[in-house]
Motif scaffolding. Structure first.
Motif, mmCIF file in Angstrom:
data_model
loop_
_atom_site.group_PDB
_atom_site.id
_atom_site.type_symbol
_atom_site.label_atom_id
_atom_site.label_comp_id
_atom_site.label_asym_id
_atom_site.label_seq_id
_atom_site.Cartn_x
_atom_site.Cartn_y
_atom_site.Cartn_z
ATOM 1 N N THR A 136 0.833 -1.206 0.000
ATOM 2 C CA THR A 136 0.000 0.000 0.000
ATOM 3 C C THR A 136 0.863 1.249 0.000
ATOM 4 O O THR A 136 0.588 2.218 -0.722
ATOM 5 N N GLU A 139 -11.255 1.601 0.036
ATOM 6 C CA GLU A 139 -10.742 0.379 0.650
ATOM 7 C C GLU A 139 -11.011 0.365 2.147
ATOM 8 O O GLU A 139 -11.299 -0.681 2.732
ATOM 9 N N SER A 140 -10.947 1.536 2.793
ATOM 10 C CA SER A 140 -11.115 1.602 4.241
ATOM 11 C C SER A 140 -12.554 1.371 4.689
ATOM 12 O O SER A 140 -12.791 0.817 5.765
ATOM 13 N N GLY A 182 -14.329 -1.453 1.448
ATOM 14 C CA GLY A 182 -13.552 -2.690 1.542
ATOM 15 C C GLY A 182 -13.871 -3.467 2.804
ATOM 16 O O GLY A 182 -14.000 -4.705 2.772
ATOM 17 N N GLU A 183 -14.012 -2.760 3.914
ATOM 18 C CA GLU A 183 -14.360 -3.439 5.172
ATOM 19 C C GLU A 183 -15.793 -3.966 5.128
ATOM 20 O O GLU A 183 -16.096 -5.023 5.699
ATOM 21 N N GLU A 209 -17.247 -5.008 2.416
ATOM 22 C CA GLU A 209 -17.189 -6.155 1.517
ATOM 23 C C GLU A 209 -16.620 -7.386 2.228
ATOM 24 O O GLU A 209 -17.077 -8.511 2.010
ATOM 25 N N ARG A 210 -15.630 -7.160 3.098
ATOM 26 C CA ARG A 210 -15.007 -8.274 3.826
ATOM 27 C C ARG A 210 -15.782 -8.650 5.084
ATOM 28 O O ARG A 210 -15.513 -9.673 5.698
ATOM 29 N N SER A 219 -18.451 5.648 -0.289
ATOM 30 C CA SER A 219 -17.977 4.285 -0.014
ATOM 31 C C SER A 219 -18.860 3.579 0.997
ATOM 32 O O SER A 219 -19.061 2.359 0.917
ATOM 33 N N SER A 230 -19.347 -2.546 -2.422
ATOM 34 C CA SER A 230 -18.019 -3.079 -2.665
ATOM 35 C C SER A 230 -17.089 -1.960 -3.103
ATOM 36 O O SER A 230 -17.534 -0.853 -3.435
ATOM 37 N N VAL A 231 -15.788 -2.252 -3.111
ATOM 38 C CA VAL A 231 -14.801 -1.265 -3.540
ATOM 39 C C VAL A 231 -15.024 -0.910 -5.006
ATOM 40 O O VAL A 231 -14.931 0.261 -5.404
ATOM 41 N N LYS A 232 -15.329 -1.896 -5.812
ATOM 42 C CA LYS A 232 -15.561 -1.657 -7.237
ATOM 43 C C LYS A 232 -16.756 -0.747 -7.456
ATOM 44 O O LYS A 232 -16.721 0.179 -8.277
#
Length: 391
Positions: free
Chosen positions: A23, A204-205, A208-209, A211-212, A297, A302-304
């Motif tokens: 990163t 992503e922050s 992304g979280e 999504e995960r 976000s 999702s990030v995408k």
């Protein structure tokens, strides 16, 4: 307790980024790539449009009169005299980039010039110059010959001279040139690079979280959602600033090479106060960018998807950044209440040495106020299970 919770979230986010070397490389690499690409572009353009330092124009002439021949310096140009039957052969050589230019004078040129009167019915004597516009050497030789012939024509009917005193007539200083270039280019580049830096870390922050599924663990803790929002925004702003600073440094260092010898650029013309004002504006701008992208976000699944939603905003930001190339600094203080536009106008003012302190203050306060509103919106989104768990 409040500050401790915000700092904990802030530290957690920074640790997550700094422990991942990939990163960090991704944040710093754009600046290195920009410097390398712009420097190579500058060198390539210089090679493409400028002849070698030791280049000597190769001039082939037909029926060259003595009056013009005496003006061609044998040390600065290579002159070859041919007969008219070789014209087609030399044209072919020019087309193949084996010769620079062919200059064909009418027979008896000096006599024709002496007998020519503008008020007469006969046309002026014409000189044909053949060259290859795709060849740097040929174009340079063409410019050399046209300049020489213009000087010869002026010498025959010279009534007055312009800037022949040998002094320095261009009164623009390096400071003026640098401020003009920077005020036109840098606001657009800074907005684009800062937005790119924010876009690289914010989705992503949060998205992304989501999504995960790891954001659920954070949200069930006793920490207030507003503290989570503030901590994330502050941490993401630091990461975005690192990326933006790297890219900006790459641009600033490569600009002299990109512009070449034709433009004098010197960043040292700006003082510590100028850079301090610029840093404050950039920081407040990054806060706005990070806040808006964080809200988008949080809404995305999702990030995408977040990247898709953010793209139109990026285009709008770039268009606003372009406004600096087509106008002067806005004087209406009310305009400095508009996010992004106010930052661009403040940057133009700083780079052009015409910054207004009151307008700068309005810009920063406005950006912080919009960030506060964004934090409130993001907190409400964190409180919504439908949004955070995609129900």
């Amino acid at each position: 307790m409040k500050n401790s919770a915000i700092f904990t979230i802030f530290k957690k986010e920074l640790f997550r980024f700094f422990k991942d070397r990939r990163t960090l490389v991704a944040l710093i690499m754009p600046g290195i790539l920009i410097y390398m690409i712009y420097s190579l572009m500058g060198g390539a353009m210089s090679d493409a449009f400028m002849p070698d330092d030791e280049y000597t124009p190769r001039i082939v002439a037909v029926d060259l009169p003595d009056s013009v021949g005496s003006m061609i310096d044998g040390e600065t140009a290579e002159l070859t005299i041919i007969t008219s039957d070789k014209i087609d052969e030399v044209k072919e050589q020019i087309a193949e980039d084996e010769q620079d230019i062919l200059v064909v004078f009418p027979a008896g040129f000096d006599e024709l010039v002496a007998n020519y009167t503008p008020s007469g019915n006969t046309p002026a004597p014409n000189i044909d110059i053949y060259y290859n516009s795709t060849s740097t050497d040929s174009t340079t030789a063409y410019t050399y010959m046209v300049t020489l012939l213009d000087a010869y024509e002026s010498s025959m009917t010279n009534k007055f001279d312009v800037n022949m005193g040998g002094g320095a007539y261009d009164l623009a200083s390096d400071e003026d040139m640098t401020s003009m270039i920077f005020s036109m280019i840098m606001p657009m580049l800074l907005v684009m690079l800062l937005f790119s830096g924010c876009m690289a870390v914010a989705p992503e922050s949060i998205a992304g979280e989501k999504e995960r599924g790891t954001i659920a663990t954070l949200l069930i803790t006793p920490t207030k959602r507003s503290h989570i929002a503030i901590g994330k925004i502050l941490a993401l702003s630091i990461m975005a600033l690192i990326s933006g600073a790297s890219s900006t440094l790459g641009v600033v260092l490569s600009l002299p090479k990109l512009m070449g010898d034709t433009v004098s650029i010197d960043g040292s013309v700006y003082g510590a106060m100028d850079y301090l004002m610029l840093a404050v504006v950039i920081l407040s701008t990054v806060l706005v960018f990070v806040t808006v992208i964080s809200i988008i976000s949080a809404y995305a699944k999702s990030v995408k998807e977040a990247g898709t939603y953010v793209t139109p905003l990026m285009i709008v930001s770039m268009l606003i950044g372009l406004s600096g190339m087509f106008g002067t600094v806005a004087s209406n203080t009310a305009l400095y209440l508009i996010p992004i536009y106010n930052s661009v106008q403040s940057m133009i003012g700083i780079f052009s040495f015409s910054a207004s302190i009151p307008n700068m203050v309005v810009t920063v306060i406005s950006n912080i106020a919009f960030t506060g509103i964004g934090v409130f919106v993001l907190t409400r989104m964190f409180n919504s299970e439908r949004i955070m768990f995609n129900k």
